[in-house]
Design a protein around this motif. Structure first.
Motif, short mmCIF file in Angstrom:
data_model
loop_
_atom_site.label_atom_id
_atom_site.label_comp_id
_atom_site.label_asym_id
_atom_site.label_seq_id
_atom_site.Cartn_x
_atom_site.Cartn_y
_atom_site.Cartn_z
N TYR A 1 64.41 92.14 27.25
CA TYR A 1 63.19 91.34 26.99
C TYR A 1 62.04 92.24 26.53
O TYR A 1 61.26 91.88 25.64
N ARG A 2 61.94 93.42 27.14
CA ARG A 2 60.84 94.32 26.80
C ARG A 2 60.91 94.83 25.36
O ARG A 2 59.90 95.26 24.81
N ARG A 3 62.10 94.78 24.76
CA ARG A 3 62.23 95.23 23.37
C ARG A 3 61.40 94.37 22.42
O ARG A 3 61.09 94.80 21.31
N PHE A 4 61.08 93.15 22.83
CA PHE A 4 60.38 92.23 21.95
C PHE A 4 58.89 92.14 22.27
O PHE A 4 58.20 91.26 21.75
N ASP A 5 58.39 93.04 23.11
CA ASP A 5 56.96 93.03 23.43
C ASP A 5 56.13 93.20 22.16
O ASP A 5 56.41 94.07 21.32
N GLY A 6 55.10 92.37 22.01
CA GLY A 6 54.17 92.51 20.90
C GLY A 6 54.57 91.81 19.62
O GLY A 6 53.78 91.75 18.68
N LEU A 7 55.79 91.29 19.56
CA LEU A 7 56.20 90.59 18.34
C LEU A 7 55.45 89.25 18.24
O LEU A 7 55.43 88.49 19.20
N PRO B 1 64.07 84.32 23.44
CA PRO B 1 65.03 84.13 24.53
C PRO B 1 66.48 84.17 24.04
O PRO B 1 67.36 84.68 24.74
N VAL B 2 66.73 83.63 22.84
CA VAL B 2 68.10 83.62 22.30
C VAL B 2 68.57 85.05 22.07
O VAL B 2 69.68 85.43 22.45
N MET B 3 67.72 85.87 21.44
CA MET B 3 68.11 87.24 21.13
C MET B 3 68.23 88.09 22.40
O MET B 3 69.11 88.95 22.51
N VAL B 4 67.35 87.86 23.37
CA VAL B 4 67.43 88.61 24.64
C VAL B 4 68.76 88.33 25.32
O VAL B 4 69.43 89.26 25.80
N GLU B 5 69.17 87.06 25.36
CA GLU B 5 70.45 86.74 26.00
C GLU B 5 71.60 87.42 25.27
O GLU B 5 72.51 87.96 25.88
#
Length: 495
Positions: free
Chosen positions: A40-46, A53-57
């Motif tokens: 989830y943290r990889r998407f911070d700031g986007l 949520p789809v990509m995190v899963e």
């Protein structure tokens, strides 16, 4: 925290809980949660968050699956030992590096060679290990080829050590639909987006008033139409010559109000308290016909305003929820009978017209007045005509504040959300919404009553929202033609 952020975090939480169950036999709950949070943290700031949520899963599932499916130690065929007089060739430095990287973690201390037995050598270590055991007198490879073999061995070691990348998702079929605004939150829910994507579908929506969908929206641009009532759906079927329809879920009409208003109307004989408060439409119409104002009600100390006692609705010229309000009030005004025929229409028309024109400005869709109820309070609109699903959905999203109350009109009607497919792609969406258990469960989480009553009951219980479990006082809606006659006549009174 914004509503979009809250929905995203709820989706991440639900996905985490799901993966904890999926990998219960191989990973601890703490480990699954750690992997999910790291992804989830990889998407911070986007800035674009629709598919986070789809990509995190996907990332978390790939990492967890890779660890479960990592190749276990396997037996390798024993190799012939070299003759005693033939000393093994000393491995080149280029060989040693990958072999060392692939060595097990319990290797012998530095300076002492590990006891590597052929039967326990892993597939990852084999290429370098086999080269190391080959007799020197038989290694007659040219220098260039020897280097190539070493490079290949290194590549094999490195590649076998990496988890296999998840397969690319299948191409999605884009299906476009026009829907009643009260279903927008459902279709934009990341869980719903993922459920459709798992079936190879991406649904793109536009919202409009249900009556607008039936009468004025250009349906040639869409694959399906999804108004909020059976009469609107019936008209679209007639107009487009479509025989198929789907009713994946429904919602009774309700009234959103505040506790001081409910208490005041209880004293006036309009509201009856109970497990869920009920609102007597007959008694309410008596107050309307006598032009009763709020500050004239006995014992009123909480809402002393010089305004008529009226329920706030949407615009009857565009919105289905307003049409449902007209259906109920015309039924009561017609002596508790469904309006049918020119005489009955003429008799009820003056009263139902007053119910709308006395309100002043009205929104085109049910989303407008309900959002005002949630954000502004009881000042401008002490009572708002809504779908039950809107209130339940707001509870699940934490938008209902203390003192906000859900009441059920007596009688009420069921608004049957009717999907009319306009081609094969639209039919696919209708079938998925009606038969897919995950989509049905998600519809219940958004407050809709689906085919499985247990789904809706569980949502209400989990979020401690008081809803009518047994809807008994439900009346029929007038025919489409009668309803249209009444709505057109009311519309003309607006000038």
């Amino acid at each position: 925290m914004s509503g979009d952020t809250l929905r995203e975090e709820q989706a991440i939480r639900r996905t985490t809980d799901h993966l904890v169950q999926v990998f219960a036999g191989t990973h601890s709950a703490e480990h699954v949660e750690s992997v999910m949070q790291a992804a989830y943290r990889r998407f911070d700031g986007l800035p674009v968050r629709d598919f986070v949520p789809v990509m995190v899963e996907r990332i978390a599932r790939g990492e967890l699956t890779a660890r479960v499916e990592a190749p276990a130690p396997t037996e390798s065929a024993p190799t012939e030992s070299a003759p005693a007089e033939s000393a093994p060739a000393k491995p080149a430095p280029a060989e040693a590096a990958p072999a060392k990287a692939a060595a097990p973690t319990d290797a012998a201390p530095s300076g002492k060679p590990a006891d590597v037995r052929p039967e326990t050598t892993t597939a990852v270590a084999q290429p370098a290990a086999v080269l190391a055991r080959m007799p020197s007198r038989k290694v007659l490879l040219p220098i260039g080829l020897g280097v190539a073999v070493v490079v290949v061995a290194a590549v094999v070691v490195v590649n076998l050590g990496k988890p296999e990348a998840p397969p690319p998702p299948p191409p999605l079929t884009v299906v476009r639909g026009v829907i009643g605004s009260e279903k927008t939150a459902f279709f934009e829910d990341p869980q719903v987006v993922r459920a459709f994507a798992d079936k190879g579908v991406k649904v793109e929506i536009e919202s409009a008033g249900s009556r607008q969908i039936a009468t004025s929206v250009d349906l040639s641009r869409f694959d399906f139409a999804f108004p909020s009532s059976a009469p609107a759906g019936e008209f679209i079927q007639r107009k487009r010559k479509v025989s198929t329809k789907y009713t994946p879920f429904s919602s009774p009409m309700a009234i959103a109000t505040f506790q001081p208003i409910a208490d005041l109307l209880t004293k006036a004989g309009v509201v009856k308290q109970g497990p869920v408060p009920t609102f007597n439409i007959g008694r309410y119409l008596e107050l309307v016909t006598t032009d009763t104002k709020w500050d004239q009600l006995t014992g009123n100390s909480d809402y002393r305003v010089d305004k008529n006692v009226l329920i706030s609705t949407t615009d009857p010229r565009t919105s289905n929820s307003a049409a449902m309000y007209l259906a109920i009030t015309s039924y009561v005004a017609n002596g508790s009978k469904v309006v049918h025929g020119a005489t009955a229409e003429k008799n009820v028309l003056p009263l139902v017209t007053q119910l709308f024109t006395s309100q002043g400005y009205t929104d085109n869709t049910s989303e407008g007045p309900f959002n005002e109820y949630l954000t502004v309070g009881m000042g401008p609109s002490p009572m708002v005509w809504i779908y039950e699903a809107q209130f339940v959905d707001a509870v699940t999203r934490g938008q209902i504040k203390p003192g906000m109350v859900l009441m059920y009109p007596s009688p009420t009607v069921m608004s049957k959300h009717t999907l009319v497919p306009l081609n094969a792609s639209g039919d696919r969406v209708g079938r998925l919404l009606s038969t897919d258990s995950q989509l049905q469960r998600l519809a219940a989480e958004h407050g809709f009553r689906s085919a499985d009553a247990a789904d809706f009951a569980k949502v209400a219980a989990d979020h401690q929202v008081s809803v009518a479990t047994d809807l008994i006082d439900v009346v029929d809606i007038p025919s489409y033609d009668t309803l249209e006659h009444l709505l057109d006549s009311v519309g003309k009174s607006y000038g």
